[in-house]
Motif scaffolding. Structure first.
Motif, PDB file in Angstrom:
ATOM      1  N   ASN A  37       0.822  -1.208   0.000  1.00 54.83           N
ATOM      2  CA  ASN A  37       0.000   0.000   0.000  1.00 54.83           C
ATOM      3  C   ASN A  37       0.857   1.259   0.000  1.00 54.83           C
ATOM      4  N   ALA A  38       1.943   1.215   0.780  1.00 58.56           N
ATOM      5  CA  ALA A  38       2.835   2.371   0.838  1.00 58.56           C
ATOM      6  C   ALA A  38       3.393   2.682  -0.545  1.00 58.56           C
ATOM      7  N   TRP A  39       3.801   1.630  -1.250  1.00 59.37           N
ATOM      8  CA  TRP A  39       4.361   1.854  -2.593  1.00 59.37           C
ATOM      9  C   TRP A  39       3.314   2.339  -3.570  1.00 59.37           C
ATOM     10  N   VAL A  40       2.077   1.847  -3.408  1.00 55.05           N
ATOM     11  CA  VAL A  40       1.008   2.337  -4.280  1.00 55.05           C
ATOM     12  C   VAL A  40       0.840   3.846  -4.079  1.00 55.05           C
ATOM     13  N   ASP A  41       0.834   4.273  -2.811  1.00 57.08           N
ATOM     14  CA  ASP A  41       0.719   5.716  -2.522  1.00 57.08           C
ATOM     15  C   ASP A  41       1.865   6.496  -3.153  1.00 57.08           C
ATOM     16  N   ILE A  42       3.067   5.953  -2.968  1.00 56.24           N
ATOM     17  CA  ILE A  42       4.251   6.654  -3.471  1.00 56.24           C
ATOM     18  C   ILE A  42       4.190   6.774  -4.982  1.00 56.24           C
ATOM     19  N   PHE A  43       3.851   5.663  -5.642  1.00 55.29           N
ATOM     20  CA  PHE A  43       3.844   5.701  -7.110  1.00 55.29           C
ATOM     21  C   PHE A  43       2.687   6.540  -7.648  1.00 55.29           C
ATOM     22  N   VAL A  65       5.327  21.444 -10.208  1.00 56.16           N
ATOM     23  CA  VAL A  65       6.195  20.271 -10.121  1.00 56.16           C
ATOM     24  C   VAL A  65       6.654  20.090  -8.676  1.00 56.16           C
ATOM     25  N   TYR A  66       7.069  21.219  -8.081  1.00 58.69           N
ATOM     26  CA  TYR A  66       7.569  21.130  -6.704  1.00 58.69           C
ATOM     27  C   TYR A  66       6.490  20.580  -5.778  1.00 58.69           C
ATOM     28  N   ALA A  67       5.285  21.103  -5.905  1.00 62.22           N
ATOM     29  CA  ALA A  67       4.194  20.671  -5.025  1.00 62.22           C
ATOM     30  C   ALA A  67       3.922  19.177  -5.214  1.00 62.22           C
ATOM     31  N   ALA A  68       3.925  18.735  -6.477  1.00 65.09           N
ATOM     32  CA  ALA A  68       3.646  17.324  -6.750  1.00 65.09           C
ATOM     33  C   ALA A  68       4.736  16.436  -6.151  1.00 65.09           C
ATOM     34  N   TRP A  69       5.988  16.872  -6.325  1.00 66.60           N
ATOM     35  CA  TRP A  69       7.096  16.084  -5.803  1.00 66.60           C
ATOM     36  C   TRP A  69       7.070  16.055  -4.285  1.00 66.60           C
ATOM     37  N   LYS A  70       6.667  17.178  -3.700  1.00 65.27           N
ATOM     38  CA  LYS A  70       6.585  17.233  -2.240  1.00 65.27           C
ATOM     39  C   LYS A  70       5.573  16.191  -1.746  1.00 65.27           C
ATOM     40  N   ASP A  71       4.473  16.014  -2.488  1.00 64.36           N
ATOM     41  CA  ASP A  71       3.505  14.980  -2.106  1.00 64.36           C
ATOM     42  C   ASP A  71       4.150  13.606  -2.141  1.00 64.36           C
ATOM     43  N   THR A  72       4.955  13.378  -3.176  1.00 59.99           N
ATOM     44  CA  THR A  72       5.637  12.094  -3.279  1.00 59.99           C
ATOM     45  C   THR A  72       6.552  11.890  -2.078  1.00 59.99           C
ATOM     46  N   VAL A  73       7.303  12.948  -1.766  1.00 61.58           N
ATOM     47  CA  VAL A  73       8.232  12.856  -0.644  1.00 61.58           C
ATOM     48  C   VAL A  73       7.467  12.593   0.644  1.00 61.58           C
TER      49      VAL A  73
END
Lengths: 462, 482
Positions: free
Chosen positions: A70-76, A104-112
Motif C-alpha cells: 500500500n505504501a508503494w502504491v501511494d508513493i507511485f 512540479v515542486y508541489a507534486a514532488w513534495k507529495d511524493t516525498v
C-alpha cells in the motif's frame, strides 16, 4: 503497466536501494529518455489505483506485505502526478512558455511526503534509503527552478499586502527553497532518530542528507543553520557509524562543507584540517571539486602559516591561477600597491566566493615581507672583538624612518609621502608585532624599532 | 495558457481599439500561472476580465487607469466573495458590547470620521459607503445581488454562520492561539465600531492576503497609538496619505521640541502600519522609514533601527528616491557593529561601482577596511570625520575598538607611551577622558608621571587590555532595543 515495474520488482528482490531509487526518480535516465513518458502513458487517473495495485501488490514476482504494498502504491500514485507535471514543464520550456515549476515542486513534495510516511510507520526497510536521497535531491532541484521562475516574474522583493506592520515582506526570498530546506530537515530527523540497530539503521543516510542540507543552506545564505546540523551530528556521534565507514563521496562533500563553515567562522585551523582531508579524499580526476576545495584551502593556509601556494600547484588549476596568481606575486614581493590593486580587481569574484574578507588579511603578510626587506637591507652590526663572521648579528635597531620610506615605496607614494603620517607607520609596525609577524618593540621616544636578535621575523629564517 | 494566446483574449471589444501596452501587460498578468487563485476558475476570471476592460474602453478610461496597480479579475472576484462571507460571519460580533475597553483615540477617530454611535445605524452607514462616488468602477458594477443575498440570510441561518465564523477564525493563522472572544475584544480596541463591512474593506487572512485590496483609510486624527494588528484594520482607524503627511510634520516638530523617544517610536510604528495596510509605497514611505531610522540611531535603539534598515533596503531597490548612499553606509557600519561577516559579505556583494564612489559609502568602506587590518590610527581619524549620523553607530562600538587598539599598543610599545599620544591616537576628546577610560578598565596603577608628562607603563600591562578586549568583543546584543 507491468513493463514499467520490471525494474521495481528486480530492485525489490535484489534489495538494491539505488536501483529502487532510480524507479522513483523524477527525471528520465540518459539511457532511457522516454521513461517518464511511458510511465505516464501507461495508465490514466481513472485506472491509476487499480493498475498500481496489480503491478505492486498482486504481482506474482514480488511478495510485499500488505502495508508495504500500500505504501508503494501511494508513493507511485504521487510519483505519477509528478511525472505528468515534469513532462508538462519540460514541454513548456521547450516551447518557450512559462513552465510551472511550482506545480512540479508541489507534486514532488507529495511524493516525498508519501515516502516519509512510509518510513515513519516503519514499513520501508533501511536498505531503501537511496530513495530518500532522490527525494531530497529533487526537492532542492525543483525548488530552485520554481524560485527562479517566481523571482523572474515578481521581482526579488515581496511586499506585504496583508495586515502587517511593515511594507516589505521579504527580500530575495527563496520561498520554495526555504520550504525544501524544512522538508530535507524532516528527512534528516527521520534518519538521525532511527533507533534500529546500526547495521539496519537509516543513520547510514545521514551524511548524504547533511550534505544536501549544507548545499541548500549555503544557497539560502544561512550558514548558521549548517552549524546546527553539525552540532546535532556531533551530539549523536557516539551512536553513529564512524565517518570513515561511509561512502567516500559522502565523506568528501561533508568535509568540504564543514571546512567552509569553519572557514567562514574564522576558525582557520579547524577549517584547514577539514579541507585538507577533503582534498586528500577527493578523486584525482575531479578537477572542479579540487578547485573548490583549494579555493578555501589556499586562503586558510595563507592565514594560518603565512605561506603561499607554490607556482606548480597554481599552474595545475588555471582558474585558481587567475584568482590567486596576481595576489600571491604581490604578497611575495611586499608590493602593497599591487596587492590593493589585485584585491580590488578580483573583489567581485572573492566576495561571491565569500573569501574576500579573508584574502584581505593577506595584506598583513605583504607588509611583513616589506618590513623584512627593510631589516635585511639594514645589514649587519660591526664585528665585535673576538666575534667570528658566522656569528655576526644583523642590525636590530631600525629607525622608524626607514620603515616609513619602505612603506612609501611599497604604497607607490611619492617621496614626501603625503597622507602617510609617522603615527600610522608606527601603527602598522605595532600591528605586525601584535600579530606575532615581527618580534620586537617600538621605542617611540627614540624613534626606533628594537627587533629581536633571535628571529625578528618568525618563520622566515631571519 | 500562453501569453500569445491571452493577448487576444479581450478581443470582443465594442470598438476596434489598439490596446495600450499597459492593458496588454495587465491581461498577461491575469493569465500568468502565478496569479491563479484556487477556487476561481478560468471562465469566471475571463468573464470578469472582459467586463473590466470593456467598461474601461466604453468609458474611455483605458489610458486613465493605472493598470499596473489595478486589481486582477480573480482578486476582484475573491474580494467579492470575501465581502459576502464577511457579512455572513459577523453576527457573533453583535452580541458584544461595542465600546468596552476601546481606547481614547477610537472615539476621536469615530468623531472625526462621523461614525454612528448606535449599532442600529451601522448598515445605513455601509449603504452610505456604497453610494460613495469615489468607489472604483469595478466596485460599483459588481456590487450585485449575491452580496445582498448572503447578507439577507444572516438572521435566518444563525447556526451555520456561527460555524462559519469559527472556521473563519481557524483559517486565520493568528487566531490559532486566541479564542474568538479575546480576538473580538482586541478587535474592539482597534475601533471595531461598524461590524458590517463595506465591500472595499478587506477580510484579511494570511494565506491569501496578497490578493486582498488595500484598505482605504478614513481617519482624520493625526496621532494614533500603535497596536499590532490581529485582524483587518478598520478604515475608520486608518489615516489616508494626506493625513499621514501632516502626521509626519507633527512628529518631526514634536521630536525636535520634546525628544520623547518612546512616544515618537510608538507613533512612527503606527504610521508605518497605516502605510502598509494602504499599500502606500512611494517617496513618502521611504521618507518615513528614513526619519524613523535616524531617530532610532540617535537614541541607540538598534533593534528598531535594524527593522527600518531592512525595509529601506527593499524600498531602495524599487527606486523610490530617498538617500540610499547614506543608508548603505549605515548598513556597513551596522554589520561591523554586530560583527556579522555573512551580512558584510552580502553588503559588499550588493554594492555597485557607483555606490562605492559615494562619500558616505566610501567612508564606511574605509572604516571597515581599517578595522579589518587593525589600522587603528586610520580608524580613529575616520571616526572623527564621520558623515551624517554614522557617528551614532560608531559610538556603539568605539569602546571595544579602543580596547583592541590598547591591547595592540601595549604589546608593541615599550617601555611606556604618553597619555597625550593615546588621546590623539584613540580619538579621545581630552587627556582626561583618556585617563578616565584607562581607569575604567583597571589601568589606574599603570599611569605614572614621567618628566614633563603622564605615561601609561605599557611594560606592565600584561593581559589586562587583551582580556578586556576579548570580553568586549564577545557580547554584542544584536537585538538590543531600548
Amino acid at each position: 503497466m507491468d513493463v514499467c515495474f520490471d525494474d521495481f520488482h528486480r530492485a525489490i528482490s535484489d534489495q538494491n536501494g539505488y536501483a529502487l531509487a532510480a524507479t522513483i526518480t523524477p527525471a528520465a535516465p540518459p539511457y532511457d529518455p522516454g521513461r517518464l513518458y511511458v510511465f505516464v502513458r501507461n495508465t490514466s487517473s481513472f485506472t491509476l489505483q487499480t493498475d498500481l495495485r496489480y503491478a505492486i501488490i498482486y504481482n506474482a514476482n514480488v511478495h510485499l506485505s500488505k502495508a508495504e504494498g500500500n505504501a508503494w502504491v501511494d508513493i507511485f500514485a504521487a510519483y505519477w502526478k509528478t511525472a505528468i507535471a515534469v513532462l508538462k514543464a519540460e514541454e513548456d520550456t521547450n516551447q518557450g512558455k512559462i513552465a510551472e515549476w511550482d506545480v512540479v515542486y508541489a507534486a514532488w513534495k507529495d511524493t516525498v511526503n508519501a515516502l516519509i510516511r512510509a518510513y515513519t510507520s516503519g514499513v520501508l526497510a533501511a536498505w531503501t534509503i537511496p530513495c530518500l536521497y532522490v527525494a531530497g535531491k529533487y526537492l532542492r532541484v525543483f525548488a530552485i527552478k520554481a524560485d527562479k521562475q517566481a523571482s523572474a516574474y515578481n521581482g526579488s522583493v515581496k511586499f506585504n499586502d496583508g495586515f502587517q506592520d511593515d511594507v516589505v515582506g521579504a527580500i530575495g526570498k527563496n520561498e520554495k527553497l526555504e520550504d525544501a530546506a524544512r522538508q530535507i530537515n524532516r528527512i534528516f530527523s527521520l534518519c538521525i532518530g532511527d533507533r534500529a540497530p546500526l547495521e539496519e539503521s537509516r543513520k547510514w543516510g545521514l551524511y548524504y542528507i547533511t550534505n544536501l542540507l549544507f548545499k541548500t543552506y549555503f544557497k539560502l545564505n544561512s550558514i548558521s543553520l549548517s552549524k546546527n546540523i553539525m552540532r546535532s551530528l556531533q551530539a549523536s556521534s557516539t551512536d553513529m557509524p564512524p565517518l570513515s565507514a561511509f561512502p567516500k563521496s559522502h565523506r568528501v562533500t561533508f568535509k568540504y562543507y564543514a571546512g567552509v563553515v569553519y572557514f567562514l567562522d574564522e576558525d582557520y585551523v579547524q577549517a584547514e584540517a577539514y579541507l585538507d582531508e577533503a582534498r586528500r579524499l577527493c578523486h584525482t580526476s575531479s578537477k572542479r571539486n579540487q578547485e573548490l576545495i583549494l579555493t578555501y584551502l589556499i586562503p586558510c593556509h595563507l592565514l594560518t602559516t603565512h605561506t603561499l601556494p607554490t607556482p606548480e600547484l597554481l599552474a595545475r588549476y588555471p582558474r585558481l591561477q587567475n584568482l590567486f596568481g596576481p595576489l600571491c606575486r604581490c604578497i611575495k614581493k611586499g608590493d602593497l600597491a599591487g596587492f590593493d590593486e589585485a584585491l580590488s580587481a578580483s573583489e567581485d569574484e572573492f566576495v561571491r566566493r565569500r573569501i574576500y574578507l579573508s584574502m584581505e588579511r593577506g595584506r598583513d603578510v605583504t607588509l611583513r615581507n616589506l618590513f623584512r626587506k627593510v631589516f635585511l637591507a639594514g645589514g649587519y652590526e660591526p664585528l665585535k672583538e673576538g666575534q667570528e663572521e658566522k656569528d655576526r648579528l644583523r642590525r636590530t635597531r631600525v629607525p622608524i624612518a626607514e620603515f616609513a620610506a619602505a612603506l612609501r615605496l611599497g604604497m607607490g607614494l611619492d617621496r614626501e609621502g603625503e597622507g602617510l603620517e609617522r603615527d600610522e607607520v608606527e601603527c602598522m609596525i605595532a600591528n605586525m608585532i601584535y600579530k606575532n609577524l615581527m618580534k620586537g618593540y617600538i621605542a617611540r621616544e627614540r624613534g626606533i624599532v628594537v627587533l629581536s636578535k633571535a628571529g625578528a621575523f618568525p618563520g622566515t629564517g631571519v | 495558457m500562453t501569453t500569445s494566446q491571452t493577448t487576444s483574449q479581450p478581443a470582443p471589444a465594442p470598438r476596434k481599439v489598439e490596446w495600450p501596452q499597459s492593458v496588454r501587460e495587465y491581461v498577461q498578468r491575469c493569465f500568468a500561472p502565478g496569479s491563479a487563485i484556487p477556487g476561481i476558475d478560468h471562465v469566471e476570471m475571463e468573464a470578469m476580465l472582459k467586463k473590466i476592460i470593456t467598461q474601461a474602453a466604453e468609458s474611455d478610461r483605458l489610458l486613465e487607469i493605472d493598470w499596473d496597480k489595478h486589481p486582477l479579475p480573480q482578486q476582484i472576484i475573491q474580494a467579492e466573495r470575501k465581502a459576502a462571507q464577511g457579512r455572513a460571519s459577523t453576527p457573533p460580533l453583535r452580541s458584544q458590547p461595542f465600546y468596552e475597553g476601546s481606547h481614547s483615540y477610537n472615539s476621536a477617530a469615530a468623531g472625526t470620521a462621523n461614525m454612528p454611535t448606535s449599532k442600529k445605524r451601522k448598515s445605513a452607514d455601509s449603504d452610505a459607503l456604497d453610494q460613495n462616488g469615489d468607489l472604483p468602477p469595478w466596485r460599483k458594477n459588481t456590487r450585485n445581488l449575491e452580496d445582498r443575498v448572503s447578507y439577507a440570510q444572516n438572521d435566518r441561518t444563525e447556526k451555520r454562520q456561527r460555524k462559519k465564523a469559527a472556521d473563519d477564525a481557524t483559517t486565520r493563522g493568528t487566531s490559532k492561539y486566541q479564542s474568538t472572544n479575546t480576538l473580538e475584544k482586541r478587535k474592539q480596541r482597534f475601533g471595531d465600531l461598524a461590524d458590517d463591512r463595506s465591500p472595499h474593506m478587506k477580510e484579511p487572512s494570511p494565506t491569501d492576503s496578497a490578493s486582498d485590496g488595500p484598505v482605504v483609510g478614513m481617519c482624520q486624527t493625526l496621532e494614533k497609538k500603535y497596536f499590532r494588528l490581529t485582524s483587518a484594520p478598520k478604515p475608520e482607524t486608518v489615516r489616508p496619505l494626506p493625513v499621514l503627511e501632516k502626521t509626519l510634520e507633527l512628529l518631526k516638530k514634536k521630536w525636535r521640541k520634546e525628544s520623547n523617544y518612546s512616544y515618537i517610536c510608538d507613533q512612527f510604528k503606527s504610521l508605518r502600519q497605516d502605510l502598509t495596510v494602504q499599500h502606500i509605497k512611494n517617496e513618502f514611505t521611504v521618507n518615513v522609514y528614513e526619519i524613523h531610522a535616524r531617530i532610532a540611531l540617535e537614541k541607540g535603539d538598534m533593534g528598531e533601527y535594524n527593522q527600518c534598515q531592512t525595509q529601506l533596503r527593499a524600498l531602495y531597490s524599487q527606486n523610490l528616491g530617498g538617500h540610499p548612499a547614506e543608508f548603505v553606509a549605515y548598513r556597513i557600519l551596522y554589520c561591523i557593529y554586530t560583527r556579522n561577516r555573512t551580512g558584510m559579505n552580502e553588503v559588499l556583494a550588493d554594492l555597485t561601482t557607483t555606490d562605492k564612489t559615494k562619500p558616505p559609502v566610501k567612508h564606511a568602506l574605509a572604516v571597515r577596511s581599517a578595522l579589518a587590518l587593525g589600522n587603528y590610527h586610520k580608524f580613529f581619524r575616520l571616526y572623527l570625520d564621520t558623515p551624517n549620523m554614522g557617528a551614532y553607530l560608531l559610538d556603539s562600538f568605539i569602546g571595544r575598538e579602543r580596547l583592541a587598539a590598547l591591547a595592540n599598543i601595549s604589546k608593541a610599545y615599550k617601555p611606556d607611551v604618553k597619555i597625550r599620544f593615546l588621546t590623539e591616537e584613540l580619538g579621545f576628546e581630552s587627556d582626561q577622558d583618556c585617563v578616565q577610560f584607562l581607569c575604567d578598565h583597571g589601568a589606574e596603577d599603570l599611569i605614572e608621571p614621567k618628566e614633563d608628562s603622564i605615561v601609561l607603563v605599557t611594560g606592565k600591562v600584561g593581559r589586562l587590555f587583551e582580556d578586556a578586549k576579548t570580553g568586549a568583543f564577545r557580547k554584542v546584543d544584536i537585538k538590543g532595543q531600548i
